[in-house]
Design a protein around this motif. Structure first.
Motif, PDB file in Angstrom:
ATOM      1  N   THR B 352      52.957  10.366  -4.278  1.00  0.00           N
ATOM      2  CA  THR B 352      51.974  10.840  -3.309  1.00  0.00           C
ATOM      3  C   THR B 352      52.172  12.327  -3.090  1.00  0.00           C
ATOM      4  OG1 THR B 352      50.986  10.436  -1.128  1.00  0.00           O
ATOM      5  CG2 THR B 352      53.382  10.427  -1.249  1.00  0.00           C
ATOM      6  N   GLY B 353      51.168  12.982  -2.531  1.00  0.00           N
ATOM      7  CA  GLY B 353      51.236  14.427  -2.355  1.00  0.00           C
ATOM      8  C   GLY B 353      51.681  14.829  -0.971  1.00  0.00           C
ATOM      9  N   SER B 354      51.931  16.137  -0.833  1.00  0.00           N
ATOM     10  CA  SER B 354      52.356  16.694   0.446  1.00  0.00           C
ATOM     11  C   SER B 354      51.822  18.118   0.529  1.00  0.00           C
ATOM     12  CB  SER B 354      53.891  16.659   0.533  1.00  0.00           C
ATOM     13  OG  SER B 354      54.334  17.240   1.738  1.00  0.00           O
ATOM     14  N   TYR B 355      52.422  18.939   1.374  1.00  0.00           N
ATOM     15  CA  TYR B 355      51.974  20.311   1.535  1.00  0.00           C
ATOM     16  C   TYR B 355      52.784  21.253   0.658  1.00  0.00           C
ATOM     17  CZ  TYR B 355      49.361  18.580   5.528  1.00  0.00           C
ATOM     18  OH  TYR B 355      48.484  17.883   6.332  1.00  0.00           O
ATOM     19  N   ASN B 356      52.370  22.501   0.652  1.00  0.00           N
ATOM     20  CA  ASN B 356      53.050  23.508  -0.159  1.00  0.00           C
ATOM     21  C   ASN B 356      52.996  23.165  -1.645  1.00  0.00           C
ATOM     22  OD1 ASN B 356      54.721  25.964   0.833  1.00  0.00           O
ATOM     23  ND2 ASN B 356      55.851  25.248  -0.932  1.00  0.00           N
ATOM     24  N   ALA B 383      58.406  23.166 -19.569  1.00  0.00           N
ATOM     25  CA  ALA B 383      59.476  23.501 -18.630  1.00  0.00           C
ATOM     26  C   ALA B 383      59.739  22.305 -17.729  1.00  0.00           C
ATOM     27  CB  ALA B 383      59.067  24.705 -17.782  1.00  0.00           C
ATOM     28  N   VAL B 384      61.008  22.006 -17.540  1.00  0.00           N
ATOM     29  CA  VAL B 384      61.348  20.880 -16.688  1.00  0.00           C
ATOM     30  C   VAL B 384      61.156  21.277 -15.231  1.00  0.00           C
ATOM     31  CG1 VAL B 384      63.218  19.348 -15.965  1.00  0.00           C
ATOM     32  CG2 VAL B 384      62.968  19.965 -18.371  1.00  0.00           C
ATOM     33  N   LEU B 385      60.555  20.417 -14.469  1.00  0.00           N
ATOM     34  CA  LEU B 385      60.331  20.709 -13.063  1.00  0.00           C
ATOM     35  C   LEU B 385      61.623  20.557 -12.284  1.00  0.00           C
ATOM     36  CD1 LEU B 385      56.966  18.898 -12.336  1.00  0.00           C
ATOM     37  CD2 LEU B 385      57.353  21.297 -12.838  1.00  0.00           C
ATOM     38  N   LYS B 386      61.827  21.521 -11.440  1.00  0.00           N
ATOM     39  CA  LYS B 386      63.040  21.504 -10.644  1.00  0.00           C
ATOM     40  C   LYS B 386      62.768  20.803  -9.322  1.00  0.00           C
ATOM     41  CE  LYS B 386      64.621  25.235  -8.601  1.00  0.00           C
ATOM     42  NZ  LYS B 386      65.083  26.616  -8.388  1.00  0.00           N
ATOM     43  N   PRO B 387      63.632  19.920  -8.900  1.00  0.00           N
ATOM     44  CA  PRO B 387      63.402  19.264  -7.611  1.00  0.00           C
ATOM     45  C   PRO B 387      63.419  20.275  -6.473  1.00  0.00           C
ATOM     46  CG  PRO B 387      65.099  18.136  -8.868  1.00  0.00           C
ATOM     47  CD  PRO B 387      64.815  19.408  -9.589  1.00  0.00           C
ATOM     48  N   ARG B 388      62.577  20.044  -5.491  1.00  0.00           N
ATOM     49  CA  ARG B 388      62.502  20.938  -4.340  1.00  0.00           C
ATOM     50  C   ARG B 388      63.060  20.232  -3.116  1.00  0.00           C
ATOM     51  NH1 ARG B 388      59.728  25.579  -5.051  1.00  0.00           N
ATOM     52  NH2 ARG B 388      61.114  25.962  -3.286  1.00  0.00           N
ATOM     53  N   ARG B 389      63.503  21.027  -2.186  1.00  0.00           N
ATOM     54  CA  ARG B 389      64.014  20.456  -0.947  1.00  0.00           C
ATOM     55  C   ARG B 389      63.501  21.246   0.244  1.00  0.00           C
ATOM     56  NH1 ARG B 389      68.335  16.903  -1.804  1.00  0.00           N
ATOM     57  NH2 ARG B 389      68.916  16.998   0.390  1.00  0.00           N
ATOM     58  N   VAL B 390      63.230  20.534   1.284  1.00  0.00           N
ATOM     59  CA  VAL B 390      62.802  21.166   2.530  1.00  0.00           C
ATOM     60  C   VAL B 390      63.945  21.046   3.522  1.00  0.00           C
ATOM     61  CG1 VAL B 390      61.153  21.089   4.428  1.00  0.00           C
ATOM     62  CG2 VAL B 390      60.392  20.563   2.111  1.00  0.00           C
ATOM     63  N   GLY B 393      66.170  22.722   9.395  1.00  0.00           N
ATOM     64  CA  GLY B 393      66.567  23.691  10.418  1.00  0.00           C
ATOM     65  C   GLY B 393      68.010  24.026  10.183  1.00  0.00           C
ATOM     66  N   GLY B 394      68.503  24.908  10.943  1.00  0.00           N
ATOM     67  CA  GLY B 394      69.891  25.273  10.721  1.00  0.00           C
ATOM     68  C   GLY B 394      70.011  26.093   9.459  1.00  0.00           C
ATOM     69  N   LYS B 395      71.082  25.908   8.794  1.00  0.00           N
ATOM     70  CA  LYS B 395      71.312  26.750   7.635  1.00  0.00           C
ATOM     71  C   LYS B 395      70.411  26.324   6.480  1.00  0.00           C
ATOM     72  CE  LYS B 395      75.018  28.630   6.321  1.00  0.00           C
ATOM     73  NZ  LYS B 395      76.215  29.473   6.238  1.00  0.00           N
ATOM     74  N   ARG B 396      69.776  27.305   5.960  1.00  0.00           N
ATOM     75  CA  ARG B 396      68.925  27.030   4.812  1.00  0.00           C
ATOM     76  C   ARG B 396      69.694  27.381   3.556  1.00  0.00           C
ATOM     77  NH1 ARG B 396      65.056  29.321   1.387  1.00  0.00           N
ATOM     78  NH2 ARG B 396      65.618  31.433   2.014  1.00  0.00           N
ATOM     79  N   ARG B 397      69.789  26.390   2.694  1.00  0.00           N
ATOM     80  CA  ARG B 397      70.504  26.667   1.445  1.00  0.00           C
ATOM     81  C   ARG B 397      69.575  27.409   0.514  1.00  0.00           C
ATOM     82  NH1 ARG B 397      72.211  20.870   1.140  1.00  0.00           N
ATOM     83  NH2 ARG B 397      73.883  20.690   2.653  1.00  0.00           N
ATOM     84  N   LYS B 398      70.211  27.953  -0.486  1.00  0.00           N
ATOM     85  CA  LYS B 398      69.436  28.622  -1.526  1.00  0.00           C
ATOM     86  C   LYS B 398      68.508  27.603  -2.169  1.00  0.00           C
ATOM     87  CE  LYS B 398      70.498  31.157  -5.742  1.00  0.00           C
ATOM     88  NZ  LYS B 398      70.232  30.652  -6.902  1.00  0.00           N
ATOM     89  N   ASP B 399      67.336  28.009  -2.489  1.00  0.00           N
ATOM     90  CA  ASP B 399      66.337  27.156  -3.142  1.00  0.00           C
ATOM     91  C   ASP B 399      65.712  26.146  -2.209  1.00  0.00           C
ATOM     92  OD1 ASP B 399      67.874  26.972  -6.421  1.00  0.00           O
ATOM     93  OD2 ASP B 399      66.521  28.413  -5.491  1.00  0.00           O
ATOM     94  N   GLU B 400      66.173  26.101  -0.997  1.00  0.00           N
ATOM     95  CA  GLU B 400      65.483  25.238  -0.044  1.00  0.00           C
ATOM     96  C   GLU B 400      64.397  26.039   0.639  1.00  0.00           C
ATOM     97  OE1 GLU B 400      68.258  23.574   2.675  1.00  0.00           O
ATOM     98  OE2 GLU B 400      68.773  21.915   1.334  1.00  0.00           O
ATOM     99  N   ILE B 401      63.433  25.330   1.160  1.00  0.00           N
ATOM    100  CA  ILE B 401      62.372  26.012   1.903  1.00  0.00           C
ATOM    101  C   ILE B 401      62.343  25.425   3.307  1.00  0.00           C
ATOM    102  CG2 ILE B 401      60.627  24.406   0.988  1.00  0.00           C
ATOM    103  CD1 ILE B 401      58.652  26.790   1.120  1.00  0.00           C
ATOM    104  N   SER B 402      62.156  26.276   4.269  1.00  0.00           N
ATOM    105  CA  SER B 402      62.174  25.768   5.641  1.00  0.00           C
ATOM    106  C   SER B 402      60.790  25.252   6.019  1.00  0.00           C
ATOM    107  CB  SER B 402      62.598  26.864   6.619  1.00  0.00           C
ATOM    108  OG  SER B 402      61.520  27.752   6.824  1.00  0.00           O
TER     109      SER B 402
END
Lengths: 283, 440
Positions: B352-356, B383-390, B393-402
Motif C-alpha cells: 500500500t502507499g503512503s506519503y513522501n 538500481a536496488v531500492l533502499k529501504p526508507r525509515r521515518v 522524534g528525538g534523534k534522527r539517524r542518518k538516512d532517516e526522515i523526520s
C-alpha cells in the motif's frame, strides 16, 4: 483533491488554522474544550465551503457531519450535566445474517426501524438491527401496483429507505442523513442543543447553521414533500407483461437522469411508507 | 538498524527500479496526474488512467534471449481519450473527466476489453490491433475517391496487405445516467456477463449488453457504518449466482436480503475526534484465493478471514506516526486521502502507499515489512531500492526522515501488482514507476 504539503504558502486564515492544528497535534496542555472547539470550527468551515461547491463529496461531507454531531452530542451531554461520554461509539456485535432463511422475514416497517435504529455515531443496540432495514418485498406481481402507488407519492429513486435521507434545502446536494431514526425525546434535547450551539462563537458558520435549522440536520424523516415539478418518474414504470419474467431491472428513461440528478432531496412521510409497505406485504 | 544488506527482506526479494513513465519536469500538469493503475489478468498489459480522462496502456515486450537482464519492459501500446469533461446543465456543474477506475475483462479473442469510469459514466472499450489493410477496391481508388463506374472494365478481388501495426480503441458500450453521486469503483462479475458500479450510496448491477438499464442496490449501510464494508463489491460480484436466486425477493432496488458485516470493535484508548474518519475504509480487495479480504483505512491495512467477521486476522500499521498529526492532516484534507492496497500473486505479501512517495510492503508470513520510495533519485536502471525509515522524534539517524519533513503532496494512492510475478507499478502523481525484483 491534492493535499497540500505542510510546508506551503498559506493564506492568513489557513495560517492561523495551521498554527492551531499544529498546536492541537503537538501540545498536550491544550485544554480539551479548546481542542474540541477547534475541531468543531474546522468541521463547520469545511461544511460551509462544501456548501458553496456545487457537488461536494458525499462521503467526506458525511464524515465531517458525523464529527460535528459527535462534538455536539458531547456538548449537549455536558451542558445537561450528565456524565460525559466521550466514546459513545459502541460497535454492534458483528452480525451475520443470511436472508435465505425465509423469504417473508424480516419485513420491517419504517416505524419499526425508527424504534430500533439509533444514531450511527452513538449507541447501537446490541442486536444490530441491520436486517431490520432490509425490506424484502415481492416482485413482479406487485410491480404495477407499486408503480402506481409511487407515482402518486412522487417517490424518488434516490431516496433510500428511511434510515438514510438527504435533507432538503438548496438544489445542491448536502450531506445526507446518515443516522438511524432518533427517539422522540431526542428531539427535545436537540432544542437544547441548539441553544448550546448558539452560545458558542462559530465563525463563518452561523449562517450555515441558520440556513439549515438544527432540527433539519437531525430530523430523520421530514414530512415535507419536494416540489412536484422536480420529482422524477416513478421507480418502476409500468412494465409490459413480456418483461415480467425478466430480471427486475430498473429502467432509466432519458428524462430520469436529469431529474434524478436534480433531486438530491426527497422525503417521504413515515405513514406513507407504512402505507406502501402494507400494500406490498399484502397485509 | 538496517537488516543485513539492503533489501534483504521478505524472502530475499530485492526490489529494483525498472522503468518510469511520465515527464521529469518539476511542474505537474494536473491532467497528467495518474488516477488509477491496473494490470490485466495475464500481466501482459498495464493500464493507467489520468485526471485528463486519458487511458494509456503499456504492453510488456517479449523477453529476448539477447538481453536476459531486461525482463520484459512495458512500452506504450495504446493511448486514447476515454472520457471528456461534461457539463450537467441542470445542476450547473462540470463532470470531471478523471478516470476513477479501470477494470480489465478476461481476454476471449484477439481483442482486449476494459471498463473505464469517471464520476458518472462507465465505458466499455475494445482495444484491437490492425496489421492488415485491404487494397484493390473496385469502386474506390487508392485514395478512397469514388471511381467513375463506367470506367471500370475489370473486376478484382481486394487483397489484404500488411501494414504497420495500429492499435485502435473503440468505445463499445456507454453506461450512463445511473449514478447520482460519484462512481468510486467498478467490479466485473465472475460470470463476465455483468459488472457493478458503485458510488457513495448505491451499487448498480449492469449487464454488458444493456446500457439503458441497471439493477440498483442501495447500500445505505455504507453511510451508517463507515467502518464496516457491508457491500464489498467484489464479494457481491463473486456471489452473484447465489444472490440472483434471491431475485424474487428483490424489488425497487431497495436492499439485498443477505449480507455480512465485517466490523472490528473500536479501541477506546485510541478514540479521538477523528476516529471515525480514519477508520473509514478507502479500499477493499479480495485475495487471489478468495479466502481473505484486505481493507485499507487511513493508518492501517487489515486482513480479514471471510469466515470471521468480528475482527481482522491481521493488522498492519502503515504510518502510525501520523496519529499525532491528525488535526493538521484534517485541516489540509489529507486525512481524506483514499489509499489503495494490493495483494501479490500468491497472497503472501500486501502493498500500500503512503506519503513522501513512500510505499510499504508487508510479508504476511514473516511479518516483516519494508518502506520503499518512488523517486527520480533512485531511478537508475536496475538500481536496488533502499529501504526508507521515518523517525518519530528525538534523534534522527542518518538516512532517516523526520515526520515533519514528509511531503504530504507526494502521495502514492494507486499501486498495482503483476498477477503472477514480482513486478509492481506505483503511481506517484504524474509518474508511473515500475519496479521488478532483482534477477540474479
Amino acid at each position: 483533491m491534492l493535499g497540500r504539503g505542510l510546508k506551503r504558502k498559506l493564506s492568513d486564515y489557513e495560517e492561523s488554522m495551521a498554527g492551531l492544528s499544529s498546536a492541537f497535534d503537538s501540545s498536550r496542555s491544550l485544554p480539551y474544550p479548546l481542542k474540541r472547539q477547534l475541531v468543531l470550527n474546522m468541521c463547520l468551515t469545511k461544511l460551509q465551503t462544501y456548501k458553496m461547491l456545487v457537488e461536494p463529496n458525499l462521503h467526506r461531507s458525511v464524515l465531517i457531519a458525523n464529527t460535528v454531531r459527535q462534538i455536539q452530542e458531547e456538548m449537549r451531554q455536558e451542558s445537561s450535566q450528565q456524565p460525559v461520554s466521550i466514546c459513545p461509539g459502541i460497535a454492534p456485535a458483528a452480525h451475520s445474517y443470511t436472508g435465505m432463511e425465509s423469504p417473508g422475514v424480516p419485513l420491517q416497517l419504517p416505524s419499526g426501524v425508527g424504534q430500533q435504529e439509533s444514531h450511527c455515531c452513538d449507541l447501537r443496540s446490541a442486536e444490530d438491527p441491520i436486517e431490520n432495514s432490509l425490506l424484502i418485498v415481492s416482485d413482479d406481481d406487485m410491480s404495477s401496483a407499486i408503480s402506481s402507488i409511487l407515482k402518486d407519492l412522487d417517490f424518488v429513486e434516490d431516496i433510500s429507505p428511511p434510515t438514510c435521507l438527504v435533507p432538503t434545502g438548496d438544489d445542491q446536494p448536502k450531506f445526507p442523513e446518515n443516522t438511524g431514526l432518533k427517539l422522540e425525546d431526542d428531539r427535545q434535547d436537540l432544542k437544547g442543543a441548539e441553544c448550546v450551539f448558539g452560545s458558542f462563537e462559530i465563525s463563518n458558520s452561523t449562517s450555515y447553521l441558520k440556513d439549515l435549522a438544527i432540527d433539519d440536520i437531525f430530523e430523520d424523516i421530514d414530512t415535507s414533500m419536494y416540489d412536484s415539478d422536480f420529482c422524477c418518474p416513478p421507480l418502476m414504470p409500468p412494465r409490459s407483461p413480456s418483461l415480467a419474467t425478466e430480471e427486475p431491472l430498473k429502467t432509466f428513461p432519458s428524462c430520469n437522469s436529469s431529474s434524478a440528478n436534480n433531486i438530491q432531496i426527497c422525503r417521504t412521510d413515515l405513514s406513507e411508507l407504512d402505507h406502501i409497505m402494507e400494500i406490498l406485504v399484502g397485509s | 538498524v538496517f537488516p543485513a544488506g539492503f533489501g534483504s527482506l521478505m524472502q530475499d526479494v530485492l526490489w529494483c527500479f525498472s522503468q518510469v513513465k511520465g515527464t521529469i519536469d518539476s511542474g505537474v500538469t494536473e491532467a497528467d496526474i495518474i488516477s488509477t493503475v491496473e494490470f490485466n489478468h495475464t500481466g501482459e498489459l498495464l493500464a493507467t488512467g489520468d485526471k485528463g480522462g486519458r487511458v494509456v496502456i503499456f504492453q510488456r515486450e517479449q523477453e529476448s534471449k539477447n538481453q536476459p537482464h531486461r525482463r520484459g519492459e512495458y512500452n506504450v501500446y495504446s493511448t486514447f481519450q476515454s472520457h471528456e469533461p461534461e457539463f450537467d446543465y441542470l445542476k450547473s456543474l462540470e463532470i470531471e473527466e478523471k478516470i476513477n477506475k479501470i477494470r480489465w475483462l478476461p481476454q476471449q479473442n484477439a481483442a482486449y476489453f476494459l471498463l473505464s469510469t469517471n464520476d458518472k459514466t462507465v465505458k466499455l472499450w475494445k482495444v484491437s490491433e490492425r496489421d492488415k489493410r485491404p487494397e484493390g477496391y473496385n469502386l474506390k481508388d487508392e485514395e478512397g475517391r469514388l471511381r467513375d463506374p463506367s470506367m471500370i472494365t475489370v473486376l478484382r478481388v481486394p487483397v489484404l496487405r500488411p501494414m504497420d501495426l495500429m492499435v485502435e480503441a473503440t468505445p463499445r458500450r456507454v453506461f450512463a445516467n445511473a449514478h447520482t453521486y460519484h462512481i468510486n469503483s467498478i467490479s466485473v462479475n465472475s460470470d463476465y456477463e455483468t459488472y457493478m458500479s458503485a458510488d457513495d450510496l448505491r451499487i448498480n448491477l449492469w449487464n454488458f449488453e444493456i446500457t439503458n438499464q441497471s439493477f440498483s442496490i442501495l447500500c445505505i449501510m455504507q453511510m451508517l457504518c463507515p467502518r464496516s464494508f457491508l457491500w464489498c463489491q467484489d464479494r457481491v460480484a463473486r456471489h452473484w449466482p447465489e444472490i440472483r436466486e434471491l431475485q424474487p425477493q428483490l424489488t425497487l432496488g431497495l436492499v439485498l436480503s443477505s449480507c455480512t458485516v465485517f466490523e472490528e470493535p473500536e479501541d477506546p484508548s485510541n478514540r479521538s475526534f477523528f476516529s471515525e474518519i480514519i477508520s473509514s475504509i478507502s479500499d477493499v480487495k479480495f485475495s487471489h484465493s478468495g479466502r481473505y479480504i484486505m481493507t485499507r483505512d487511513y493508518l492501517t491495512v487489515k486482513v480479514w478471514d471471510l469466515n470471521m467477521e468480528n475482527r481482522p486476522i491481521e493488522t498492519y500499521q502503515v504510518h502510525d506516526y501520523l496519529r499525532s498529526k491528525l488535526c493538521s492532516l484534517y485541516e489540509n484534507d489529507c486525512i481524506f486521502d483514499k489509499f489503495e492496497c494490493v495483494w501479490n500473486g500468491s497472497d503472501s505479501v500486501i502493498m500500500t502507499g503512503s506519503y513522501n512517495n513512500f510505499f510499504r510492503m508487508f510479508d504476511r508470513s514473516t511479518k516483516r515489512d519494508v518502506t520503499l520510495e518512488a523517486s527520480r533519485e533512485s531511478s537508475k536502471p536496475r538500481a536496488v531500492l533502499k529501504p526508507r525509515r521515518v523517525c518519530l522524534g528525538g534523534k534522527r539517524r542518518k538516512d532517516e526522515i523526520s515526520v515533519d519533513s514528509l511531503d504530504f503532496s507526494k502521495k502514492i494512492l494507486h499501486t498495482a501488482w503483476h498477477p503472477s510475478e514480482n513486478i509492481i507499478a506505483v503511481a506517484a502523481t504524474n509518474n508511473l514507476y515500475i519496479f521488478q525484483d532483482k534477477v540474479n
